[in-house]
Design an enzyme around this catalytic site. Sequence first.
Site, PDB file in Angstrom:
ATOM      1  N   GLY A  12       0.777  -1.237   0.000  1.00 22.98           N
ATOM      2  CA  GLY A  12       0.000   0.000   0.000  1.00 22.98           C
ATOM      3  C   GLY A  12       0.801   1.276   0.000  1.00 22.98           C
ATOM      4  N   HIS A 110       1.484   1.473 -13.308  1.00 27.99           N
ATOM      5  CA  HIS A 110       2.334   0.362 -13.729  1.00 27.99           C
ATOM      6  C   HIS A 110       3.787   0.828 -13.638  1.00 27.99           C
ATOM      7  CE1 HIS A 110       3.427  -3.388 -15.665  1.00 27.99           C
ATOM      8  NE2 HIS A 110       4.264  -2.693 -16.405  1.00 27.99           N
ATOM      9  N   ASP A 147      -8.585  -0.547 -19.692  1.00 24.63           N
ATOM     10  CA  ASP A 147      -9.591  -1.030 -20.653  1.00 24.63           C
ATOM     11  C   ASP A 147      -9.603  -2.556 -20.562  1.00 24.63           C
ATOM     12  OD1 ASP A 147      -7.549  -0.667 -23.708  1.00 24.63           O
ATOM     13  OD2 ASP A 147      -7.347  -1.964 -21.945  1.00 24.63           O
ATOM     14  N   GLU A 148     -10.172  -3.225 -21.545  1.00 25.29           N
ATOM     15  CA  GLU A 148     -10.351  -4.675 -21.435  1.00 25.29           C
ATOM     16  C   GLU A 148      -9.028  -5.446 -21.498  1.00 25.29           C
ATOM     17  OE1 GLU A 148     -14.151  -2.860 -22.340  1.00 25.29           O
ATOM     18  OE2 GLU A 148     -12.129  -2.638 -23.204  1.00 25.29           O
TER      19      GLU A 148
HETATM   20  C1  GRF Z   1       4.565  -1.560  -6.880  1.00 26.33           C
HETATM   21  O1  GRF Z   1       5.726  -2.023  -7.531  1.00 26.33           O
HETATM   22  C2  GRF Z   1       3.613  -0.984  -7.890  1.00 26.33           C
HETATM   23  O2  GRF Z   1       4.276  -0.438  -9.002  1.00 26.33           O
HETATM   24  C3  GRF Z   1       2.880  -2.170  -8.358  1.00 26.33           C
HETATM   25  O3  GRF Z   1       2.635  -2.901  -7.153  1.00 26.33           O
HETATM   26  C4  GRF Z   1       3.785  -2.754  -6.302  1.00 26.33           C
HETATM   27  C5  GRF Z   1       3.389  -2.572  -4.861  1.00 26.33           C
HETATM   28  O4  GRF Z   1       2.720  -1.367  -4.737  1.00 26.33           O
HETATM   29  N1  GRF Z   1       1.711  -1.751  -9.075  1.00 26.33           N
HETATM   30  P1  GRF Z   1       2.145  -0.873  -3.278  1.00 26.33           P
HETATM   31  O5  GRF Z   1       3.341  -0.676  -2.355  1.00 26.33           O
HETATM   32  O6  GRF Z   1       1.258  -1.972  -2.737  1.00 26.33           O
HETATM   33  O7  GRF Z   1       1.428   0.394  -3.572  1.00 26.33           O
END
Ligand code: GRF
Length: 218
Positions: A12, A110, A147-148
């Site tokens: 998180g 991402h 999107d999908e």
């Molecule tokens: C991170 O590497 C983020 O880029 C990916 O999930 C990982 C953990 O994110 N989407 P978080 O610490 O749970 O926000």
Amino acid sequence: MLRVAVCVSGGGTNLQAILDAIEGGTVTNAQVVSVISNNPGAYALERARRHGIEGICVSPKQFGSRGEFNRAFLEKLDGCEPDLVVLAGFLVVLPEMMVRKYKNRIINIHPSLIPSFCGTGYYGLKVHEGALARGVKVTGATVHFVDEGTDTGPILLQQPVMVRQDDTPQSLQRRVMEEAEWKILPRAIDLIANGKVHVEGGKAVIRWEETPAPVDGE
Ligand code: GRF
């Protein structure tokens, strides 16, 4: 006030960046109304609880089939009445009916510069392992509408991060989070919350003229 539901699966830190940005005033006109996780042990749920935000867990393991999970997940999400759904480290494939229902109202972070190192199989550390294996000199993070497809929706914001010769997947992941993810995800929410974004012809359009563009390193 934009009602934001954040979907999480892990630590998180991206959720924390959003909460801190709202508290600090760099994100305006938005509030996180709920945090939903597929993982009961996600520390992100603890971060929500510490902020007095409802933490909801809907795990595929609780259901006899994927369809039952999909329906339960969508029911919980609808119950939060979100204007925007933010996938912040969320590792569950979204039900197609949810993507259709919340068209252009779901964003994802991402940890690469899409279209590099994305799509099926590229998540978490695997993204950075791919970048190091390819030997790219610049990587970064992307916020895109969902999107999908997988990581295929309209790109909203990107932030580059230089790769260092001595980087490991872990050191690169940490720097991409610190220098990119934790900056552009809150910024994307602020732009959307203040009506500066729309999707046109499959592309995300930002009305920068009304919003100062980010200063490097901001
Ligand atoms: C991170 O590497 C983020 O880029 C990916 O999930 C990982 C953990 O994110 N989407 P978080 O610490 O749970 O926000």
